[in-house]
Enzyme design. Structure first.
Site, PDB file in Angstrom:
ATOM      1  N   ASP A  17       0.884  -1.155   0.000  1.00 18.13           N
ATOM      2  CA  ASP A  17       0.000   0.000   0.000  1.00 18.13           C
ATOM      3  C   ASP A  17       0.938   1.225   0.000  1.00 18.13           C
ATOM      4  OD1 ASP A  17      -2.365   1.625   0.481  1.00 18.13           O
ATOM      5  OD2 ASP A  17      -1.620   1.818   2.534  1.00 18.13           O
ATOM      6  N   ASP A  59      -0.067   5.082   0.914  1.00 19.17           N
ATOM      7  CA  ASP A  59      -0.304   6.082   1.965  1.00 19.17           C
ATOM      8  C   ASP A  59      -0.234   5.439   3.348  1.00 19.17           C
ATOM      9  OD1 ASP A  59      -0.828   8.136   0.088  1.00 19.17           O
ATOM     10  OD2 ASP A  59      -2.865   7.423  -0.176  1.00 19.17           O
ATOM     11  N   GLY A 108      -7.238   4.654   4.219  1.00 18.86           N
ATOM     12  CA  GLY A 108      -7.357   3.587   3.219  1.00 18.86           C
ATOM     13  C   GLY A 108      -8.667   3.581   2.450  1.00 18.86           C
ATOM     14  N   ARG A 155     -11.843   8.248  -2.188  1.00 20.46           N
ATOM     15  CA  ARG A 155     -12.254   9.647  -2.006  1.00 20.46           C
ATOM     16  C   ARG A 155     -13.753   9.795  -1.745  1.00 20.46           C
ATOM     17  NH1 ARG A 155     -10.344  13.121  -6.879  1.00 20.46           N
ATOM     18  NH2 ARG A 155      -8.495  11.848  -6.488  1.00 20.46           N
ATOM     19  N   SER A 215      -5.440   5.455  -4.067  1.00 18.24           N
ATOM     20  CA  SER A 215      -5.326   6.859  -4.447  1.00 18.24           C
ATOM     21  C   SER A 215      -5.126   7.042  -5.946  1.00 18.24           C
ATOM     22  CB  SER A 215      -4.153   7.510  -3.714  1.00 18.24           C
ATOM     23  OG  SER A 215      -3.978   8.828  -4.198  1.00 18.24           O
ATOM     24  N   ASN A 232      -3.917   9.627  -7.005  1.00 19.21           N
ATOM     25  CA  ASN A 232      -2.692  10.447  -7.045  1.00 19.21           C
ATOM     26  C   ASN A 232      -1.440   9.620  -6.778  1.00 19.21           C
ATOM     27  OD1 ASN A 232      -3.882  13.237  -7.310  1.00 19.21           O
ATOM     28  ND2 ASN A 232      -4.928  12.575  -5.456  1.00 19.21           N
ATOM     29  N   ASP A 265      -1.534  -0.546   6.085  1.00 17.48           N
ATOM     30  CA  ASP A 265      -1.729   0.143   7.370  1.00 17.48           C
ATOM     31  C   ASP A 265      -3.207   0.369   7.674  1.00 17.48           C
ATOM     32  OD1 ASP A 265      -2.132   2.134   5.366  1.00 17.48           O
ATOM     33  OD2 ASP A 265      -1.912   3.663   6.911  1.00 17.48           O
TER      34      ASP A 265
END
Ligand code: G6P
Ligand code: MG
Length: 222
Positions: free
Chosen positions: A13, A15, A50, A53, A120, A122, A174
């Site tokens: 993962d 972020d 996690g 959006r 994400s 991004n 996480d």
């Protein structure tokens, strides 16, 4: 069959595992919540970890959702993202979390393929700014699957791109939603951080700095 010659892959993962963008996501959501006068704080933000959006906005609005139209909600997502995109412009290789770069380099030395699978949209610009694209054999981001974590789609696509069977992949996560996604994809999982969040993982360690190639091999072959 030696451990080194065993087929396996590692799917990270992004972020909260390789970089602390979780803080930037929080700051961007907090700015929006303050503007539209919806109560929000760091503790409430934990539930968004996690989560993609649109669903993050749903969680943030909670009982206030009825105050806003669908068009306003779309605009809120765009507004939050604009703030987030600005914040990630500051990211550089020094923002890699401790141990992350060394682990990716060790995997390359051992010829174990590594991927990033992030909800994400991004993820790619973040990875480029971190300077680790050359250490990854595959990247999957939130724009490439129809359903986000806890569905396993992101991880299954990453495993397919690595050419490694899901049962031989180890996911490093996480977030609770990510641990669940790994399990639903038939993959082993190492959870990072609070056991209250990632306790369902096969192993739990405090941070990515506590993960060795040996631990990943043990996990993949257990
Ligand atoms: C990751 C982060 C979440 C974020 C999601 C979507 O999973 O942990 O906090 O909401 O990605 O990110 P995006 O950049 O597409 O809004
Ligand atoms: Mg995460």
């Amino acid at each position: 069959m030696t451990l080194a010659s065993s087929v396996m892959g590692v799917i990270f993962d992004l972020d909260g595992v390789l970089v602390d963008t979780a803080e930037f996501h929080y700051l961007a959501w907090q700015q929006l919540a303050d503007r539209i006068r919806v109560p929000f704080d760091r503790q409430r933000n934990e539930a968004l970890r996690g989560v993609d959006r649109v669903n993050s906005l749903r969680l943030l609005l909670g009982a206030h959702a009825d105050r806003f139209t669908d068009a306003e909600k779309d605009a809120f997502c765009a507004e939050k993202n604009a703030v987030y995109v600005k914040l990630i412009e500051t990211i550089s290789p020094k923002d890699l979390l401790p141990g992350a770069g060394a682990l990716l380099a060790a995997l390359r030395e051992t010829a174990i393929p590594a991927a990033v699978a992030s909800s994400s949209k991004n993820a790619r610009p973040v990875l480029e700014r971190l300077g680790i694209m050359n250490l990854l054999q595959a990247v999957v981001d939130g724009s490439e699957v129809a359903v986000a974590k806890p569905a396993p789609d992101l991880f299954l696509l990453a495993a397919a791109r690595l050419g490694v069977p899901p049962a031989r992949c180890v996911v490093v996560e996480d977030a609770e939603a990510g641990v669940e996604a790994a399990g639903r994809g038939g993959m082993r999982c190492i959870g990072i951080g609070d056991a209250a969040r990632v306790g369902a993982a096969d192993r739990v360690v405090p941070s990515v700095a506590d993960i060795t190639v040996r631990l990943l091999q043990d996990c993949a072959l257990s």
